[in-house]
Design a protein around this motif. Structure first.
Motif, PDB file in Angstrom:
ATOM      1  N   LEU A  69       0.833  -1.203   0.000  1.00  0.00           N
ATOM      2  CA  LEU A  69       0.000   0.000   0.000  1.00  0.00           C
ATOM      3  C   LEU A  69       0.872   1.259   0.000  1.00  0.00           C
ATOM      4  O   LEU A  69       1.786   1.387   0.808  1.00  0.00           O
ATOM      5  CB  LEU A  69      -0.870  -0.053   1.255  1.00  0.00           C
ATOM      6  N   HIS A  70       0.591   2.174  -0.916  1.00  0.00           N
ATOM      7  CA  HIS A  70       1.380   3.411  -1.016  1.00  0.00           C
ATOM      8  C   HIS A  70       0.533   4.530  -1.614  1.00  0.00           C
ATOM      9  O   HIS A  70      -0.547   4.288  -2.141  1.00  0.00           O
ATOM     10  CB  HIS A  70       2.611   3.175  -1.895  1.00  0.00           C
ATOM     11  N   GLN A  71       1.068   5.744  -1.533  1.00  0.00           N
ATOM     12  CA  GLN A  71       0.506   6.891  -2.253  1.00  0.00           C
ATOM     13  C   GLN A  71       1.503   7.281  -3.335  1.00  0.00           C
ATOM     14  O   GLN A  71       2.707   7.177  -3.132  1.00  0.00           O
ATOM     15  CB  GLN A  71       0.348   8.099  -1.324  1.00  0.00           C
ATOM     16  N   ASP A  72       1.024   7.771  -4.481  1.00  0.00           N
ATOM     17  CA  ASP A  72       1.917   8.320  -5.506  1.00  0.00           C
ATOM     18  C   ASP A  72       2.027   9.810  -5.227  1.00  0.00           C
ATOM     19  O   ASP A  72       1.115  10.570  -5.561  1.00  0.00           O
ATOM     20  CB  ASP A  72       1.335   8.090  -6.901  1.00  0.00           C
ATOM     21  N   LYS A  73       3.133  10.224  -4.629  1.00  0.00           N
ATOM     22  CA  LYS A  73       3.224  11.637  -4.239  1.00  0.00           C
ATOM     23  C   LYS A  73       4.587  12.243  -4.538  1.00  0.00           C
ATOM     24  O   LYS A  73       4.967  13.244  -3.943  1.00  0.00           O
ATOM     25  CB  LYS A  73       2.853  11.806  -2.763  1.00  0.00           C
ATOM     26  N   TYR A  97      -4.417   5.875  -1.060  1.00  0.00           N
ATOM     27  CA  TYR A  97      -3.548   4.700  -0.894  1.00  0.00           C
ATOM     28  C   TYR A  97      -4.029   3.570  -1.795  1.00  0.00           C
ATOM     29  O   TYR A  97      -5.233   3.388  -1.992  1.00  0.00           O
ATOM     30  CB  TYR A  97      -3.572   4.231   0.561  1.00  0.00           C
ATOM     31  N   HIS A  98      -3.072   2.819  -2.330  1.00  0.00           N
ATOM     32  CA  HIS A  98      -3.394   1.707  -3.222  1.00  0.00           C
ATOM     33  C   HIS A  98      -2.225   0.736  -3.269  1.00  0.00           C
ATOM     34  O   HIS A  98      -1.103   1.089  -2.886  1.00  0.00           O
ATOM     35  CB  HIS A  98      -3.720   2.238  -4.621  1.00  0.00           C
ATOM     36  N   GLY A  99      -2.491  -0.481  -3.735  1.00  0.00           N
ATOM     37  CA  GLY A  99      -1.442  -1.489  -3.853  1.00  0.00           C
ATOM     38  C   GLY A  99      -1.904  -2.615  -4.755  1.00  0.00           C
ATOM     39  O   GLY A  99      -3.017  -2.584  -5.288  1.00  0.00           O
ATOM     40  N   PHE A 147       1.536   6.074 -16.312  1.00  0.00           N
ATOM     41  CA  PHE A 147       1.905   7.340 -16.944  1.00  0.00           C
ATOM     42  C   PHE A 147       1.648   8.478 -15.976  1.00  0.00           C
ATOM     43  O   PHE A 147       0.553   8.593 -15.419  1.00  0.00           O
ATOM     44  CB  PHE A 147       1.076   7.571 -18.194  1.00  0.00           C
ATOM     45  N   ARG A 148       2.637   9.338 -15.819  1.00  0.00           N
ATOM     46  CA  ARG A 148       2.489  10.503 -14.938  1.00  0.00           C
ATOM     47  C   ARG A 148       3.014  11.756 -15.609  1.00  0.00           C
ATOM     48  O   ARG A 148       3.871  11.711 -16.477  1.00  0.00           O
ATOM     49  CB  ARG A 148       3.285  10.329 -13.656  1.00  0.00           C
ATOM     50  N   ARG A 149       2.536  12.882 -15.121  1.00  0.00           N
ATOM     51  CA  ARG A 149       3.181  14.158 -15.381  1.00  0.00           C
ATOM     52  C   ARG A 149       3.999  14.423 -14.136  1.00  0.00           C
ATOM     53  O   ARG A 149       3.454  14.802 -13.088  1.00  0.00           O
ATOM     54  CB  ARG A 149       2.126  15.251 -15.603  1.00  0.00           C
TER      55      ARG A 149
END
Ligand code: MD6
Ligand code: FE
Length: 215
Positions: A132-136, A188-190, A211-213
């Protein structure tokens, strides 16, 4: 019946996971061939590797990147870097098939201005998982993330803004695309431990493109 409202109501290939998060079932399938070609071309320049977390754990998911910057982790932390630390060279450019798919999926989910500059490629073999994590680590959370699933199915765990929020689970299959932003951008997601199996085109693995900016 072509307006967004009508499609939201009737299209069985479109699922809402939360406000701002949409699952587009099978969206990548018509572009499968060029996407797989793109993955092969990136991996020749920047091979998959198991990175180390700041806490010293080697990740079970193997990763590589393409785009102007790539997501990396080592003992000093998580960050985006212009150079691949393994080769010392810039990451390979985003293949045009990747860019086209990411922009089309974002548009379909209501984010018409998304222009990714980074793509993290995750490779799961049976037993691999992503806790489990956040993309930050990105600069601007007003941009969504576009996530493409290929190969073996996986259970995606989707929580909330707090680590202890209840988790909902979604089965992600070959060709599914999740577009995720707005109010749930920092949820949060995993990914649960990958079950063994054999996929028709990818064999015993799952590949995820996110894909991210970043900048
Ligand atoms: C994966 N995905 O599906 C890992 N992050 O293999 C992610 O960590 C992810 O799918 C942010 C948004 C969408 C994702
Ligand atoms: Fe993530």
């Amino acid at each position: 019946m072509t307006d967004l409202f009508a499609r939201l109501a009737i299209d069985p290939s479109r699922e809402s996971m939360a406000e701002g998060a949409t699952l587009l079932r099978g969206f990548a399938l018509p572009r499968e061939g060029p996407i797989l070609t793109g993955i092969r071309s990136v991996v020749v320049e920047a091979p998959f590797r198991h990175m180390v977390t700041p806490g010293g754990y080697t990740m079970s998911v193997a990763m590589t990147n393409c785009g102007n910057v790539g997501w990396v982790t080592d003992r000093s932390g998580y960050r985006y870097d212009r150079l691949d630390p393994e080769t010392g060279k810039p990451w390979p450019a985003l293949p045009s098939s990747f860019l086209g798919l990411a922009i089309a999926a974002a548009q379909e989910a209501g984010y018409p201005n998304f222009r990714p500059d980074a793509c993290l490629i995750n490779r799961y073999t049976p037993g691999a998982r992503l806790s489990l994590h956040q993309d930050k680590d990105e600069c601007d959370f007003s941009n969504p993330i576009v996530s493409v699933s290929l190969g073996l199915p996986a259970t995606f765990q989707f929580g909330g803004l707090n680590r202890n929020h209840a988790i909902r689970k979604y089965a992600l299959h070959h060709g599914d695309v999740a577009v995720w932003g707005g109010p749930c951008r920092l949820f949060y997601h995993g990914v649960a431990e990958l079950k063994d199996g054999e996929h028709q085109t990818l064999g015993r693995m799952r590949i995820n493109l996110t894909f991210r900016r970043a900048l």
